[in-house]
Design an enzyme around this catalytic site. Structure first.
Site, short mmCIF file in Angstrom:
data_model
loop_
_atom_site.label_atom_id
_atom_site.label_comp_id
_atom_site.label_asym_id
_atom_site.label_seq_id
_atom_site.Cartn_x
_atom_site.Cartn_y
_atom_site.Cartn_z
N ASP A 135 43.46 30.11 46.05
CA ASP A 135 43.24 30.70 44.55
C ASP A 135 44.29 31.07 43.75
O ASP A 135 44.09 31.16 42.54
CB ASP A 135 42.37 31.97 44.80
N ARG A 136 45.52 30.79 44.15
CA ARG A 136 46.82 30.70 43.30
C ARG A 136 47.16 29.30 42.97
O ARG A 136 46.90 28.49 43.81
CB ARG A 136 47.92 31.55 44.31
N ASP A 182 47.90 28.16 47.28
CA ASP A 182 48.44 28.97 48.40
C ASP A 182 47.59 28.57 49.42
O ASP A 182 46.63 28.02 49.72
CB ASP A 182 48.50 30.49 48.00
N ASP A 240 44.89 30.16 50.92
CA ASP A 240 43.30 30.36 50.57
C ASP A 240 42.88 29.41 49.36
O ASP A 240 41.50 29.64 48.94
CB ASP A 240 42.80 31.53 50.75
N SER A 282 45.43 34.98 52.46
CA SER A 282 45.93 34.42 51.20
C SER A 282 47.27 33.72 51.52
O SER A 282 47.51 32.87 52.26
CB SER A 282 46.05 35.57 50.09
N HIS A 283 48.35 34.13 50.60
CA HIS A 283 49.57 33.47 50.83
C HIS A 283 50.58 34.05 52.00
O HIS A 283 51.48 33.58 52.01
CB HIS A 283 50.27 33.73 49.30
N LYS A 318 40.09 33.96 41.42
CA LYS A 318 40.93 33.31 40.74
C LYS A 318 40.98 31.83 41.62
O LYS A 318 40.79 31.76 42.72
CB LYS A 318 42.48 33.72 40.67
C1 G16 Z 1 45.77 39.30 45.61
C2 G16 Z 1 45.04 39.91 44.65
C3 G16 Z 1 45.53 39.64 43.36
C4 G16 Z 1 46.64 40.45 43.14
C5 G16 Z 1 47.77 40.01 44.40
C6 G16 Z 1 48.97 40.70 44.44
O1 G16 Z 1 46.10 38.00 45.59
O2 G16 Z 1 43.56 39.06 44.64
O3 G16 Z 1 44.66 40.10 42.33
O4 G16 Z 1 47.29 40.31 42.01
O5 G16 Z 1 47.06 39.99 45.48
O6 G16 Z 1 48.59 42.24 44.65
P1 G16 Z 1 49.73 43.23 45.17
O7 G16 Z 1 50.63 43.18 44.00
O8 G16 Z 1 49.06 44.24 45.35
O9 G16 Z 1 50.44 42.63 46.50
P2 G16 Z 1 45.76 37.17 46.80
O10 G16 Z 1 46.05 35.81 46.35
O11 G16 Z 1 47.00 37.84 47.68
O12 G16 Z 1 44.53 37.45 47.31
#
Ligand code: G16
Length: 544
Positions: free
Chosen positions: A281-282, A277, A279, A113-114, A376
């Site tokens: 999704d953000r 971000d 991937d 992800s990010h 997302k």
């Molecule tokens: C992931 C999850 C999200 C979550 C985020 C932060 O996002 O898909 O649902 O809100 O992590 O999670 P945490 O607070 O546990 O670090 P992404 O964009 O990283 O895949």
């Protein structure tokens, strides 16, 4: 083709977190680390023989290596077909759509992800089920159990697949179809939004900057914004995916997109700024002179969704993760629709979306999406904003202010303490948990009185499953709230997240500085949890 059964030793740390298994590339590069995890996933699924699997990732360092391994293991485990995005690329929402569109059994999404990429950065693997969404805990728990005892994995001794040429190749008895990563997703977006209205807005001089952060949304944004919607060339910046994200941090927040934010605050800057971000999704949404918090963005998108063709009939309900502000709750109340509060993690929205109980979901962590996929979706949020701007013919700032005048404003911020010693962080949370029962009724400065204090347990209304210990909530009689939890996506030590929220009524003050408005709550959590003293940090690492 002979299937090889290769002996292996289990790893003890392959427990999927909030969103798949995220580790340093160095951890993933250990012998059989990828193989063990993917075989553990396949061992935890029933009926994969002859089925279709989708594989794609955000193009980060190690993506290419892991994809070749995944293809061989999938073939050796009996999948009939895999669909792979050209170049190994699929944004997370596009992967979700492809799984649904082609009726696949599931998919492997390769991304952290990010989180930063590169040889010293992070990598990740996540399994998505046939509805296109992240596997629920029932499956991720089974994968972890399997990974602890795995003794062998199955693979084939075949040369690497050419990932760059569209078409079908054969690996053992399995067909590997390399597909265009953008086309199906772009076609879906066209069914949801009023492309003519958005095109008209660009034609009449509307100016936008979209920062793809050298990550996966570059090709999607070029094709949709500059191609289909006619935004001028140069609207998309940093649009070529790079394995290291150009040595950057592909997290679309005010720290890593500061330059764009500052540009939007100048009189000559564009009308609208957005980013996505690693991937895809953000999302980050900034109007001229107005940053929109993800919690507010969720509320605004839900309140205005009917302006887009895909949601013209109205929305069935809204869901938000527990730490997300209650701004969307007020919209749901006004619309008379269902509102759900779920634990952090997109996987918890899947059942509600599948059951048709909610249409729009969102999280404070810069994620919004709808029932069009089961992830997302960064570009979806950007396109819905564009659709709303084109129809309402107002700027972002005016729309946000009007929303607050109607619903009130939820001042909101998140303070992150990153890479804290895990033992210190766990003790801090345990000690706070121990105080919860005695907190209700306590009164602090500014007449802030605690109404309730608990550790959030979620009861899924669709399948009846429960998820306990999802974060500490301290609620006040005036609607203010403090939430504290440990992140499930970090890869080093622990990340402590503190979420702070204060409600100001429609006729209240909406122009306060957010950090100042929340100062009393910041003081209260410090006095209860002693974050600074215990972590030795004088301030959060990141404030969003
Ligand atoms: C992931 C999850 C999200 C979550 C985020 C932060 O996002 O898909 O649902 O809100 O992590 O999670 P945490 O607070 O546990 O670090 P992404 O964009 O990283 O895949």
């Amino acid at each position: 083709m002979t299937i090889l059964t290769v002996k292996t030793n289990p790893y003890s740390d392959q427990k999927p977190g909030t969103s798949g298994l995220r580790k340093r590339v160095k951890a993933y590069s250990q012998p059989n680390y990828v193989e063990n995890f993917i075989q553990s996933i396949f061992d935890s699924l029933d009926g994969i023989e002859g089925q279709t699997l989708v594989i794609g990732g955000d193009g980060r360092f190690y993506n290419d290596v892991a994809i070749q391994k995944a293809i061989r293991i999938a073939a050796a485990n009996g999948f009939g077909r895999v669909l792979v995005g050209r170049g190994g690329i699929l944004s997370t929402p596009a992967a979700s759509h492809i799984i649904r569109h082609y009726g696949a059994f599931g998919g492997l999404v390769l991304s952290a992800s990010h989180n930063p990429g590169g040889p010293d950065g992070d990598f990740g693997i996540k399994y998505n089920i046939g509805n296109g969404g992240p596997a629920p805990e029932k499956i991720t728990d089974a994968v972890f159990e399997r990974s602890k005892v795995i003794e062998s994995y199955r693979t084939l001794d075949t040369p690497d697949i050419d990932l760059d040429t569209i078409g079908t190749q054969q690996v053992g008895g399995m067909a590997v179809e390399i597909i265009d990563p953008v086309a199906d997703y772009a076609a879906l977006m066209q069914t949801l939004f009023d492309f003519d209205a958005i095109r008209g807005m660009f034609a009449s001089g509307f100016r936008m900057t979209f920062d793809a952060m050298h990550a996966v949304t570059g090709p999607y944004a070029h094709a949709i914004l500059e191609g289909m919607l006619g935004a001028p060339k140069g609207t998309v910046i940093n649009g070529v995916p790079s394995p290291t994200f150009n040595h950057g941090h592909p997290d679309p927040n005010l720290v890593y997109c500061k330059e764009m934010h500052d540009l939007l605050m100048t009189p000559d800057g564009p009308d609208f700024g957005a980013a996505s971000d690693g991937d895809g999704d953000r999302n980050l949404i900034i109007g001229k002179n107005r940053f929109v918090t993800p919690s507010d963005s969720l509320a605004l998108l839900a309140a205005n969704a009917h302006l887009a063709p895909g949601y013209r009939g109205g929305i069935a309900g809204i869901a938000r993760s527990m730490p997300t502000s209650a701004a969307a709750d007020r919209v749901a109340e006004k619309l008379g629709i269902e509102m759900h509060e779920t634990p952090t993690g997109w996987k918890f929205f899947g059942n509600l979306l599948d059951a048709g109980r909610v249409t729009i979901c969102g999280e404070e962590s810069a994620g919004t999406g709808s029932n069009h996929v089961r992830e997302k979706d960064g570009l979806w949020a950007v396109l819905l904003w564009l659709n709303i701007l084109a129809v309402r013919k107002q700027g972002v700032d005016a729309i946000v202010r009007e929303h607050w005048r109607l619903y009130g404003r939820n001042y909101y911020t998140r303070h992150d303490y990153e890479e804290v010693d895990a033992a210190i962080a766990n003790n801090l949370v345990d000690d706070l948990r121990g105080q919860l029962a005695a907190l209700p009724g306590r009164v602090f400065e500014d007449d802030l009185q605690i109404a309730y204090a608990d550790d959030f347990t979620y009861l899924d209304p669709v399948d009846g499953s429960t998820s306990a210990r999802q974060g500490i909530r301290i609620g006040f009689t005036d609607g203010s709230r403090i939430v504290l939890r440990l992140s499930g996506t970090g890869t080093v030590g622990a990340t402590l997240r503190v979420y702070l929220e204060r409600y100001e009524a429609p006729d209240g003050r909406h122009d306060l500085d957010t950090q100042l408005a929340l100062e009393p709550l910041i003081g209260i959590i410090e006095s209860l949890a002693g974050i600074r003293a215990r972590t030795g940090r004088s301030e959060p690492s990141v404030i969003t």
